[in-house]
Design an enzyme around this catalytic site. Structure first.
Site, short mmCIF file in Angstrom:
data_model
loop_
_atom_site.label_atom_id
_atom_site.label_comp_id
_atom_site.label_asym_id
_atom_site.label_seq_id
_atom_site.Cartn_x
_atom_site.Cartn_y
_atom_site.Cartn_z
NE ARG A 245 -2.92 -2.89 9.46
CZ ARG A 245 -2.13 -2.23 8.57
NH1 ARG A 245 -3.33 -2.08 7.32
NH2 ARG A 245 -1.13 -2.01 8.30
CE LYS B 199 1.56 1.51 10.74
NZ LYS B 199 1.93 0.51 9.20
CG ASN B 200 4.42 2.81 9.33
OD1 ASN B 200 4.16 1.43 9.39
ND2 ASN B 200 4.81 3.93 8.24
CG ASP C 113 2.04 6.39 5.74
OD1 ASP C 113 1.36 5.76 4.20
OD2 ASP C 113 2.53 6.11 5.91
CB CYS D 147 -2.17 -4.27 -0.42
SG CYS D 147 -1.60 -2.86 -0.02
NE ARG E 206 2.85 -1.45 0.21
CZ ARG E 206 2.45 -1.49 1.45
NH1 ARG E 206 0.96 -1.33 2.36
NH2 ARG E 206 3.63 -0.76 2.92
N1 EPU Z 1 9.13 -0.39 -3.96
C1 EPU Z 1 9.34 -1.50 -5.01
N2 EPU Z 1 10.52 -2.22 -5.36
C2 EPU Z 1 10.06 -2.36 -3.05
C3 EPU Z 1 9.53 -2.38 -2.11
C4 EPU Z 1 9.31 -0.96 -2.37
O1 EPU Z 1 9.25 -0.34 -6.10
O2 EPU Z 1 10.58 -4.05 -3.52
C5 EPU Z 1 7.54 0.43 -4.46
C6 EPU Z 1 6.46 0.42 -3.48
O3 EPU Z 1 5.86 -0.01 -4.38
C7 EPU Z 1 6.18 2.50 -3.83
C8 EPU Z 1 7.58 2.30 -3.55
O4 EPU Z 1 8.36 1.44 -4.01
O5 EPU Z 1 5.89 2.47 -4.74
C9 EPU Z 1 8.01 2.90 -1.69
O6 EPU Z 1 6.92 1.48 -0.77
P1 EPU Z 1 8.06 1.32 0.47
O7 EPU Z 1 9.15 0.07 0.45
O8 EPU Z 1 9.38 2.46 1.00
O9 EPU Z 1 6.53 1.62 1.41
P2 EPU Z 1 6.68 0.11 2.94
O10 EPU Z 1 7.82 0.43 2.90
O11 EPU Z 1 6.18 -1.20 2.41
C10 EPU Z 1 6.37 1.54 4.64
C11 EPU Z 1 5.15 1.48 5.70
C12 EPU Z 1 4.23 2.63 4.94
C13 EPU Z 1 4.29 3.47 3.84
C14 EPU Z 1 5.22 3.62 2.93
C15 EPU Z 1 6.01 4.57 2.16
C16 EPU Z 1 5.74 0.09 7.07
C17 EPU Z 1 5.05 -1.19 8.10
N3 EPU Z 1 5.42 1.15 6.49
O12 EPU Z 1 6.20 1.03 3.07
O13 EPU Z 1 3.27 2.96 5.84
O14 EPU Z 1 3.01 4.14 2.93
O15 EPU Z 1 6.96 3.06 4.27
O16 EPU Z 1 6.56 5.48 3.17
O17 EPU Z 1 6.76 1.32 7.44
C18 EPU Z 1 1.06 3.12 6.34
O18 EPU Z 1 1.40 2.80 7.24
O19 EPU Z 1 -0.22 3.05 6.56
C19 EPU Z 1 1.75 2.73 5.63
C20 EPU Z 1 1.40 2.56 4.25
#
Ligand code: EPU
Length: 420
Positions: A398, A22-23, A306, A115, A120
């Site tokens: 999802r 998915k990711n 995850d 969320c 996030r």
């Molecule tokens: N963060 C910030 N600022 C930003 C972006 C992120 O502070 O601009 C923080 C977040 O709050 C968190 C950390 O950085 O504490 C990591 O977040 P990240 O941005 O890596 O998460 P994401 O890219 O939004 C993806 C996956 C998530 C997975 C995370 C971490 C997708 C669609 N989502 O989210 O997947 O948990 O990376 O590996 O790729 C899931 O599949 O259940 C899921 C939540």
């Protein structure tokens, strides 16, 4: 809303194939916006998030068709804005920002709200785009990103919790059509970022270093259509592996990528789970008695956030004291109170959950709060005696392709109940 009815206490036995990640597929689908030519993506899982992304791309003017596990996208012409309602519904849709900025030099996307697993933010995504020369404004819940020119630069994407996965994807996608060389420091190293870079390079991008903390992108003038097969879902594979151990069964996972799963496989081994690797096939059984372990979630190649909830269930079934520390998201313990309904004894101390394992779990009605919490509740229901009803399973749909069907194929007594 549908729910799942699970009659637990049956060891899982049999073989199952791992679906596409998915990711990985969500940012790859977004990347198709970077070219007017046709892109064909294979091994795409049948998930509601994928359906959402297909609709978002269509609302931006792309032609999208789905045939089995193949998605074809052609974004010959793009509209300046897409369907905000759709974009707002899925956090993963934030990754259209980078490609739209790259190709059109402007993008408007609704700001993802907080969320259930934390606030996030997207500050790092926006910082990266500003560094490339874009102006960013937030108005009425929408973020507008605009640039007359995007100019490559050295930028740092590390945040409070380390690198950002979708932030790295977004900045990489904006930088591929920028002028000059962009170096992203503290880039996320997740296999999904590597798969996206591979996809972009096939399109004609020049990206080096994906999978390491330093990614270098040399801008090109245009990209072309490609065909690509998405990597297997390491989180789905880990979920089934833990379900096999939790139910004391034997599950053979086909089409996994154990090289993407080192931290999980290592912890499972420490916990007494036997995983035999043969190429892309993993055979998972309980090796003997389960042992409690300490787990800390970290950016890749550390233990994935995850898989934290699923691992907590295994610890709840393991006599002794297990400690699970969540370092990526600040409130990703929503499953704890639901697991307590099944009889698990878990105390939260700051970012850690202390699991007093070995209590007998017995079935109960529970409420799924987010995707991975839902998966954990399903595993707990499979291992518990009696009947567990997992409500609000739209979260599961999802991110897990046909999870009830796949589990039934392994002998689980699990039924989907459609509700008004
Ligand atoms: N963060 C910030 N600022 C930003 C972006 C992120 O502070 O601009 C923080 C977040 O709050 C968190 C950390 O950085 O504490 C990591 O977040 P990240 O941005 O890596 O998460 P994401 O890219 O939004 C993806 C996956 C998530 C997975 C995370 C971490 C997708 C669609 N989502 O989210 O997947 O948990 O990376 O590996 O790729 C899931 O599949 O259940 C899921 C939540």
């Amino acid at each position: 809303m549908d729910s799942l009815l699970i009659k637990g206490g049956v060891p899982l036995h049999g073989e199952v194939s791992v679906s596409g990640a998915k990711n990985a597929v969500l940012p790859i689908m977004a990347a198709t916006l970077l070219t007017p030519e046709k892109c064909v993506i294979r091994h795409v899982p049948d998930l509601t998030d994928v359906g959402f992304m297909a609709k978002i791309l269509a609302s931006l003017g792309a032609r999208v068709s789905v045939d089995g596990d193949t998605v074809t996208v052609q974004a010959a012409k793009l509209k300046p804005v897409g369907d905000y309602e759709l974009i707002r519904k899925m956090r993963g849709s934030i990754c259209i920002l980078g490609p739209l900025l790259g190709r059109q030099r402007q993008a408007t996307v609704s700001l993802p709200g907080g969320c259930i697993i934390g606030t996030r933010p997207i500050d790092l995504h926006l910082k990266g785009m500003r560094d490339l020369g874009a102006s960013v404004t937030v108005e009425g819940g929408y973020v507008n990103v605009r640039a007359r020119r995007l100019i490559g630069c050295d930028l740092f994407l590390g945040g409070r919790a380390g690198p950002t996965v979708l932030g790295t994807a977004n900045v990489m996608m904006a930088a591929v059509l920028a002028e000059g060389v962009t170096t992203i420091e503290s880039a996320a190293c997740e296999p999904e970022v590597v798969d996206l870079a591979y996809f972009l390079n096939k399109m004609g991008a020049k990206i080096l270093g994906a999978g390491s903390p330093t990614i270098t992108v040399t801008g090109v003038k245009q990209l072309h259509g490609v065909e690509h097969e998405v990597i297997p879902d390491r989180i789905e594979a880990a979920t089934f592996a833990i379900a096999a151990a939790a139910t004391d069964g034997e599950v053979i996972l086909h089409g996994a990528r154990p090289d993407h799963m080192h931290a999980v496989l290592d912890k499972l081994k420490e916990a007494g789970v036997k995983v035999v690797r043969k190429g892309l096939t993993l055979t998972v059984t309980r090796g003997g008695r389960l042992k409690p372990v300490d787990v800390t979630t970290l950016p890749y190649s550390g233990f994935p956030t995850d898989v934290q909830a699923q691992m907590m269930v295994l610890m709840a079934l393991t006599p002794g004291l297990g400690i699970i520390t969540e370092r990526i998201f600040e409130s990703r313990f929503m499953h704890v109170s639901e697991l307590a309904r099944l009889g698990a004894e878990i105390a939260i101390e700051g970012p850690s959950a202390i699991v007093k394992g070995g209590r007998k779990l017995s079935g109960a009605p529970v409420m799924a709060s987010d995707l991975r919490a839902s998966a954990a509740l399903v595993i707990a229901g499979l291992a518990a005696q009696g009947t567990t009803q997992v409500n609000r399973i739209y979260h599961l749909d999802r991110g897990y392709e046909k999870i009830d069907q796949k589990l039934r194929g392994l002998g689980a007594r699990i039924q989907r109940i459609a509700q008004e």
